[in-house]
Design a protein around this motif. Structure first.
Motif, PDB file in Angstrom:
ATOM      1  N   VAL A 132       0.727  -0.938  -0.256  1.00  0.00           N
ATOM      2  CA  VAL A 132       0.040  -0.067  -0.611  1.00  0.00           C
ATOM      3  C   VAL A 132       0.760   1.750  -0.367  1.00  0.00           C
ATOM      4  CG1 VAL A 132      -1.623   1.303   1.096  1.00  0.00           C
ATOM      5  CG2 VAL A 132      -1.990  -0.863   1.108  1.00  0.00           C
ATOM      6  N   ALA A 133       1.820   1.400   1.128  1.00  0.00           N
ATOM      7  CA  ALA A 133       3.228   2.235   0.481  1.00  0.00           C
ATOM      8  C   ALA A 133       3.109   2.211  -0.279  1.00  0.00           C
ATOM      9  CB  ALA A 133       4.119   2.579   1.421  1.00  0.00           C
ATOM     10  N   ALA A 134       4.205   1.393  -1.314  1.00  0.00           N
ATOM     11  CA  ALA A 134       4.162   1.854  -2.540  1.00  0.00           C
ATOM     12  C   ALA A 134       3.559   2.153  -3.506  1.00  0.00           C
ATOM     13  CB  ALA A 134       5.236   0.639  -3.128  1.00  0.00           C
ATOM     14  N   PHE A 135       2.588   2.047  -3.566  1.00  0.00           N
ATOM     15  CA  PHE A 135       1.128   2.509  -4.434  1.00  0.00           C
ATOM     16  C   PHE A 135       0.851   3.692  -4.090  1.00  0.00           C
ATOM     17  CE2 PHE A 135      -2.658   2.542  -5.760  1.00  0.00           C
ATOM     18  CZ  PHE A 135      -3.129   1.659  -6.579  1.00  0.00           C
ATOM     19  N   SER A 136       0.654   3.948  -2.699  1.00  0.00           N
ATOM     20  CA  SER A 136       0.244   5.290  -2.869  1.00  0.00           C
ATOM     21  C   SER A 136       1.214   6.117  -2.667  1.00  0.00           C
ATOM     22  CB  SER A 136       0.031   5.712  -1.323  1.00  0.00           C
ATOM     23  OG  SER A 136       0.432   4.896  -0.109  1.00  0.00           O
ATOM     24  N   SER A 137       2.700   5.840  -3.292  1.00  0.00           N
ATOM     25  CA  SER A 137       4.202   7.215  -3.373  1.00  0.00           C
ATOM     26  C   SER A 137       3.812   7.402  -4.408  1.00  0.00           C
ATOM     27  CB  SER A 137       5.046   6.195  -2.949  1.00  0.00           C
ATOM     28  OG  SER A 137       5.362   5.610  -3.915  1.00  0.00           O
ATOM     29  N   ARG A 138       2.618   6.206  -5.331  1.00  0.00           N
ATOM     30  CA  ARG A 138       2.925   7.247  -6.861  1.00  0.00           C
ATOM     31  C   ARG A 138       1.540   7.923  -7.136  1.00  0.00           C
ATOM     32  NH1 ARG A 138       6.901   6.448 -10.730  1.00  0.00           N
ATOM     33  NH2 ARG A 138       5.157   5.751 -12.341  1.00  0.00           N
ATOM     34  N   LYS A 139       0.445   7.300  -6.043  1.00  0.00           N
ATOM     35  CA  LYS A 139      -0.821   7.745  -7.005  1.00  0.00           C
ATOM     36  C   LYS A 139      -1.623   7.935  -5.757  1.00  0.00           C
ATOM     37  CE  LYS A 139      -5.375   5.710  -8.805  1.00  0.00           C
ATOM     38  NZ  LYS A 139      -6.185   5.287  -7.624  1.00  0.00           N
ATOM     39  N   LYS A 140      -1.814   9.158  -5.265  1.00  0.00           N
ATOM     40  CA  LYS A 140      -2.849   9.802  -4.204  1.00  0.00           C
ATOM     41  C   LYS A 140      -3.761   8.916  -4.324  1.00  0.00           C
ATOM     42  CE  LYS A 140      -3.680  14.198  -2.466  1.00  0.00           C
ATOM     43  NZ  LYS A 140      -4.260  13.573  -1.208  1.00  0.00           N
ATOM     44  N   LEU A 141      -4.152   8.663  -3.028  1.00  0.00           N
ATOM     45  CA  LEU A 141      -5.424   8.105  -2.353  1.00  0.00           C
ATOM     46  C   LEU A 141      -6.450   8.948  -2.838  1.00  0.00           C
ATOM     47  CD1 LEU A 141      -4.750   5.076  -0.151  1.00  0.00           C
ATOM     48  CD2 LEU A 141      -4.961   4.686  -2.740  1.00  0.00           C
ATOM     49  N   SER A 142      -7.681   8.530  -3.408  1.00  0.00           N
ATOM     50  CA  SER A 142      -8.527  10.142  -3.209  1.00  0.00           C
ATOM     51  C   SER A 142      -9.483   9.675  -1.530  1.00  0.00           C
ATOM     52  CB  SER A 142      -9.677   9.145  -3.474  1.00  0.00           C
ATOM     53  OG  SER A 142     -10.424   8.067  -3.564  1.00  0.00           O
ATOM     54  N   GLU A 143     -10.255  10.671  -1.226  1.00  0.00           N
ATOM     55  CA  GLU A 143     -10.780  10.610   0.528  1.00  0.00           C
ATOM     56  C   GLU A 143     -11.593   9.215   0.485  1.00  0.00           C
ATOM     57  OE1 GLU A 143     -10.460  12.558   3.293  1.00  0.00           O
ATOM     58  OE2 GLU A 143      -8.634  13.183   2.102  1.00  0.00           O
ATOM     59  N   ARG A 144     -12.121   8.740  -0.953  1.00  0.00           N
ATOM     60  CA  ARG A 144     -13.124   7.854  -0.948  1.00  0.00           C
ATOM     61  C   ARG A 144     -12.000   6.576  -0.517  1.00  0.00           C
ATOM     62  NH1 ARG A 144     -15.917   4.872  -4.780  1.00  0.00           N
ATOM     63  NH2 ARG A 144     -17.670   3.859  -4.274  1.00  0.00           N
ATOM     64  N   GLU A 145     -11.497   6.285  -0.910  1.00  0.00           N
ATOM     65  CA  GLU A 145     -10.538   5.242  -0.974  1.00  0.00           C
ATOM     66  C   GLU A 145      -9.732   5.320  -0.087  1.00  0.00           C
ATOM     67  OE1 GLU A 145      -8.676   4.904  -5.519  1.00  0.00           O
ATOM     68  OE2 GLU A 145      -7.661   5.797  -4.382  1.00  0.00           O
ATOM     69  N   ILE A 146      -9.656   6.396   0.693  1.00  0.00           N
ATOM     70  CA  ILE A 146      -8.796   5.947   2.302  1.00  0.00           C
ATOM     71  C   ILE A 146     -10.202   6.046   3.224  1.00  0.00           C
ATOM     72  CG2 ILE A 146      -8.427   7.979   4.052  1.00  0.00           C
ATOM     73  CD1 ILE A 146      -7.024   8.933   1.986  1.00  0.00           C
ATOM     74  N   ASP A 147     -11.648   6.075   2.703  1.00  0.00           N
ATOM     75  CA  ASP A 147     -12.479   5.357   3.386  1.00  0.00           C
ATOM     76  C   ASP A 147     -12.392   4.387   3.214  1.00  0.00           C
ATOM     77  OD1 ASP A 147     -13.158   8.561   4.776  1.00  0.00           O
ATOM     78  OD2 ASP A 147     -14.949   8.868   3.393  1.00  0.00           O
ATOM     79  N   GLN A 148     -12.581   4.086   2.472  1.00  0.00           N
ATOM     80  CA  GLN A 148     -12.634   2.729   2.558  1.00  0.00           C
ATOM     81  C   GLN A 148     -12.184   1.619   2.711  1.00  0.00           C
ATOM     82  OE1 GLN A 148     -12.928   2.477  -2.134  1.00  0.00           O
ATOM     83  NE2 GLN A 148     -15.620   2.173  -2.101  1.00  0.00           N
ATOM     84  N   LEU A 149     -10.392   1.892   2.891  1.00  0.00           N
ATOM     85  CA  LEU A 149      -9.549   0.968   3.710  1.00  0.00           C
ATOM     86  C   LEU A 149      -9.590   1.135   5.191  1.00  0.00           C
ATOM     87  CD1 LEU A 149      -6.719   2.190   1.502  1.00  0.00           C
ATOM     88  CD2 LEU A 149      -7.329  -0.431   1.611  1.00  0.00           C
ATOM     89  N   GLU A 150     -10.293   2.602   4.931  1.00  0.00           N
ATOM     90  CA  GLU A 150     -10.612   2.268   6.592  1.00  0.00           C
ATOM     91  C   GLU A 150     -11.641   1.553   7.357  1.00  0.00           C
ATOM     92  OE1 GLU A 150     -10.825   6.474   7.253  1.00  0.00           O
ATOM     93  OE2 GLU A 150      -8.837   6.630   7.960  1.00  0.00           O
ATOM     94  N   GLN A 151     -12.960   1.245   6.390  1.00  0.00           N
ATOM     95  CA  GLN A 151     -14.111   1.125   6.678  1.00  0.00           C
ATOM     96  C   GLN A 151     -13.543  -0.988   6.556  1.00  0.00           C
ATOM     97  OE1 GLN A 151     -16.909   0.853   7.673  1.00  0.00           O
ATOM     98  NE2 GLN A 151     -16.882  -0.841   7.928  1.00  0.00           N
ATOM     99  N   LEU A 152     -12.453  -1.042   5.183  1.00  0.00           N
ATOM    100  CA  LEU A 152     -11.844  -2.955   5.654  1.00  0.00           C
ATOM    101  C   LEU A 152     -11.335  -3.143   6.857  1.00  0.00           C
ATOM    102  CD1 LEU A 152     -11.692  -5.365   3.914  1.00  0.00           C
ATOM    103  CD2 LEU A 152      -9.908  -4.001   2.836  1.00  0.00           C
ATOM    104  N   ILE A 153     -10.087  -2.116   7.181  1.00  0.00           N
ATOM    105  CA  ILE A 153      -9.294  -2.141   8.310  1.00  0.00           C
ATOM    106  C   ILE A 153     -10.398  -2.331   9.619  1.00  0.00           C
ATOM    107  CG2 ILE A 153      -8.320  -1.326  10.093  1.00  0.00           C
ATOM    108  CD1 ILE A 153      -6.228  -0.422   7.370  1.00  0.00           C
ATOM    109  N   LYS A 154     -11.638  -1.808   9.685  1.00  0.00           N
ATOM    110  CA  LYS A 154     -12.239  -1.964  11.005  1.00  0.00           C
ATOM    111  C   LYS A 154     -12.920  -3.281  11.000  1.00  0.00           C
ATOM    112  CE  LYS A 154     -13.840   3.210  11.420  1.00  0.00           C
ATOM    113  NZ  LYS A 154     -14.419   4.049  11.275  1.00  0.00           N
ATOM    114  N   GLU A 155     -13.881  -3.704  10.153  1.00  0.00           N
ATOM    115  CA  GLU A 155     -14.401  -5.121   9.687  1.00  0.00           C
ATOM    116  C   GLU A 155     -13.150  -6.218   9.614  1.00  0.00           C
ATOM    117  OE1 GLU A 155     -16.188  -5.264   5.321  1.00  0.00           O
ATOM    118  OE2 GLU A 155     -17.434  -3.194   6.071  1.00  0.00           O
ATOM    119  N   MET A 156     -12.259  -6.186   9.695  1.00  0.00           N
ATOM    120  CA  MET A 156     -11.294  -7.084   9.834  1.00  0.00           C
ATOM    121  C   MET A 156     -10.472  -7.649  11.298  1.00  0.00           C
ATOM    122  SD  MET A 156      -8.480  -6.896   6.675  1.00  0.00           S
ATOM    123  CE  MET A 156      -7.992  -7.886   6.719  1.00  0.00           C
TER     124      MET A 156
END
Length: 119
Positions: A93-117
């Protein structure tokens, strides 16, 4: 499951099978001819290769999946992260996001995924 890496054309062919399964092999030959301009022999050669890898099976002329499309791509992604980032999802994720800025929506989706996990 054996080697789960697919080339671009193999992936298109596999998607064709997943979209049409269960599919008679004769119909698959026609689909591959139309979409990929393959000859019958090419279709059967690639199908055999994918069957040998445990992705599909051809029983009595009917082709079906041994693994779902989602499960296949999840395993392929896991293998990529293992081989490229030593199995570290945070490093990926760090490598991916270093070249492509994550949108607020993507960040929210990742946070939701982490909460579910965490549950």
């Amino acid at each position: 499951m054996g080697d789960i890496k697919l080339g671009v054309i193999e992936a298109k062919f596999a998607d064709m099978i997943w979209q049409n399964e269960p599919v008679p092999s004769s119909q698959l030959v026609r689909l591959a001819q139309d979409a990929l301009t393959w000859k019958k022999s090419t279709t059967y050669t690639v199908l055999k290769r994918l069957c040998d890898r445990g992705i599909f099976q051809n029983q009595n002329g009917i082709v079906t999946a041994c693994i779902s499309r989602d499960a296949f791509y999840a395993a392929q992604s896991e293998q990529f992260v293992d081989e490229t980032f030593g199995g570290s999802l945070p490093a990926f994720v760090a490598a991916f996001s270093s070249r492509k800025k994550l949108s607020e929506r993507e960040i929210d989706q990742l946070e939701q995924l982490i909460k579910e996990m965490r549950r």
